[in-house]
Design an enzyme around this catalytic site. Sequence first.
Site, short mmCIF file in Angstrom:
data_model
loop_
_atom_site.label_atom_id
_atom_site.label_comp_id
_atom_site.label_asym_id
_atom_site.label_seq_id
_atom_site.Cartn_x
_atom_site.Cartn_y
_atom_site.Cartn_z
N GLU A 92 40.56 20.58 7.97
CA GLU A 92 41.52 19.55 8.33
C GLU A 92 40.84 18.27 8.82
O GLU A 92 39.70 18.28 9.29
CB GLU A 92 42.47 20.08 9.40
CG GLU A 92 41.76 20.55 10.63
CD GLU A 92 42.69 21.31 11.57
OE1 GLU A 92 43.46 22.16 11.09
OE2 GLU A 92 42.63 21.05 12.77
N CYS A 107 39.08 11.67 12.25
CA CYS A 107 38.31 12.78 12.79
C CYS A 107 38.12 13.79 11.66
O CYS A 107 39.11 14.28 11.11
CB CYS A 107 39.13 13.36 13.94
SG CYS A 107 38.46 14.84 14.64
N CYS A 114 33.93 27.85 12.61
CA CYS A 114 32.86 27.44 13.51
C CYS A 114 32.29 28.68 14.20
O CYS A 114 33.03 29.59 14.57
CB CYS A 114 33.39 26.46 14.56
SG CYS A 114 32.09 25.81 15.65
N CYS A 118 33.79 28.65 21.21
CA CYS A 118 34.31 28.08 22.45
C CYS A 118 35.65 28.76 22.75
O CYS A 118 36.48 28.92 21.86
CB CYS A 118 34.50 26.57 22.32
SG CYS A 118 32.98 25.70 21.93
N CYS A 121 39.26 27.23 21.84
CA CYS A 121 39.40 26.54 20.56
C CYS A 121 39.92 27.47 19.46
O CYS A 121 39.40 28.58 19.28
CB CYS A 121 38.04 25.96 20.17
SG CYS A 121 37.98 25.35 18.49
N GLY A 162 34.29 22.73 13.23
CA GLY A 162 32.87 22.99 13.07
C GLY A 162 31.98 22.24 14.05
O GLY A 162 32.41 21.31 14.72
N SER A 194 29.98 14.44 17.44
CA SER A 194 30.31 15.18 18.66
C SER A 194 29.75 16.60 18.57
O SER A 194 29.99 17.31 17.59
CB SER A 194 31.83 15.24 18.82
OG SER A 194 32.16 16.05 19.91
N LEU A 218 31.48 18.53 26.86
CA LEU A 218 30.86 19.11 28.06
C LEU A 218 31.77 20.16 28.70
O LEU A 218 31.42 21.32 28.81
CB LEU A 218 30.55 17.99 29.05
CG LEU A 218 29.86 18.40 30.33
CD1 LEU A 218 28.46 18.92 30.07
CD2 LEU A 218 29.80 17.23 31.32
N CYS A 336 41.46 20.37 17.71
CA CYS A 336 40.64 20.77 16.57
C CYS A 336 40.95 22.17 16.08
O CYS A 336 41.07 23.11 16.84
CB CYS A 336 39.16 20.61 16.88
SG CYS A 336 38.47 21.89 17.89
S1 SF4 Z 1 35.39 23.34 20.11
FE1 SF4 Z 1 34.23 22.56 18.36
S2 SF4 Z 1 32.22 23.58 18.63
FE2 SF4 Z 1 33.66 24.74 19.90
S3 SF4 Z 1 34.37 26.42 18.58
FE3 SF4 Z 1 35.81 24.69 18.37
S4 SF4 Z 1 35.11 23.59 16.56
FE4 SF4 Z 1 33.43 24.87 17.26
#
Ligand code: SF4
Length: 352
Positions: A92, A107, A114, A118, A121, A162, A194, A218, A336
């Site tokens: 996307e 973006c 990914c 995280c 996410c 990603g 980023s 961060l 994201c």
């Molecule tokens: S926040 Fe960004 S780096 Fe972290 S898992 Fe999601 S896509 Fe990946």
Amino acid sequence: MSKENLLGRTLPELQKLLVGLGEKPYRGRQLFKWLYGTRQYDFNLMTDFSRKLREELTLKYTFEGLRLQEKVKSADETEKFLFRLEDEQCIESVLIPNDEKGRNTVCISTQAGCAMDCKFCATGKNGLARNLTVGEILGQLIFIRELYGLTAFTNIVFMGMGEPLNNFDNLIRAIEIITDSAGLGLAAKKITVSTAGIVPRIYKLADLSLKVRLALSLNAAIQEKRVKIMPVAETYPLDKLAEAVRYYTQKTGFRVTFEYVLFDGFNDQPEDIIALTELIKGIPCKINIFAYNPVPGMNFTRPSDEKVDWFARELYPRAPAVTVRKSRGRDIAAACGQLAGKINQGGSFHVA
Ligand code: SF4
């Protein structure tokens, strides 16, 4: 005979291709300019090529963009594009028109899925499928530019699905095409990469002297807390990360952006402000604060607006620049990976 798609081919690759067809290398730059700069995708209309060359290119090659699966627009004009790739993976892109500074920012994604995991996410939840090719990275921009013209975007952030620095070579090739005056012609300073904090690649990016901007996701300035939400911090702890970021600012002359998403009751405490102040000491930077956009199935909640204001107010006198960023596109799951996450899980997708 199936034709080869030239989308994503770099200048040296096109030069090599043209030399292979018995032409001089400068023809490669002409083709590069036709495709990326002039937006002429019909080889037959490339008027400075001989008829023989035009016919040969038409016979063997094509320049095909990405396949759009869905497009949704938020009440605040933020627009989300979902592309289905040849192997059925979905990625996307998000277009944020007319932001606080009047920029049109797009973006874009660099990976399908990914590996960073995280904990807040949607993309990280499903793991990495694969790296995107240069064509798939650029294809997102070219699709949007074809739709809305040359002013469709003034700024690009590699902040979609990603970890861009984990697809380093293709990221750099894409940036080279974007910044070439015969390519997409966008200045490097309009591009932000980023990262979640892949320390060796931050050094590598700094040493390439590309002069793109760096943002660091961060989200916690206390090591134990950051490890809990971003496992990458185990490999690259905060002190090493801060050194790498400092190096980047010294090498490029740009200040870095720290992205700090506030999770209610987790990283919005007085101790977090103290740690953040310590961490950024001596680093030319700005801090963008966001309130978390909740993702179904994740154990985090959004702090109140009062809490966000309090955090920003406390931080303000201690940091070079602090901005509270509005979450754009909340009604279309614009954080994201939220949209592609639904599709890749086989879930249904509803236009808001
Ligand atoms: S926040 Fe960004 S780096 Fe972290 S898992 Fe999601 S896509 Fe990946």
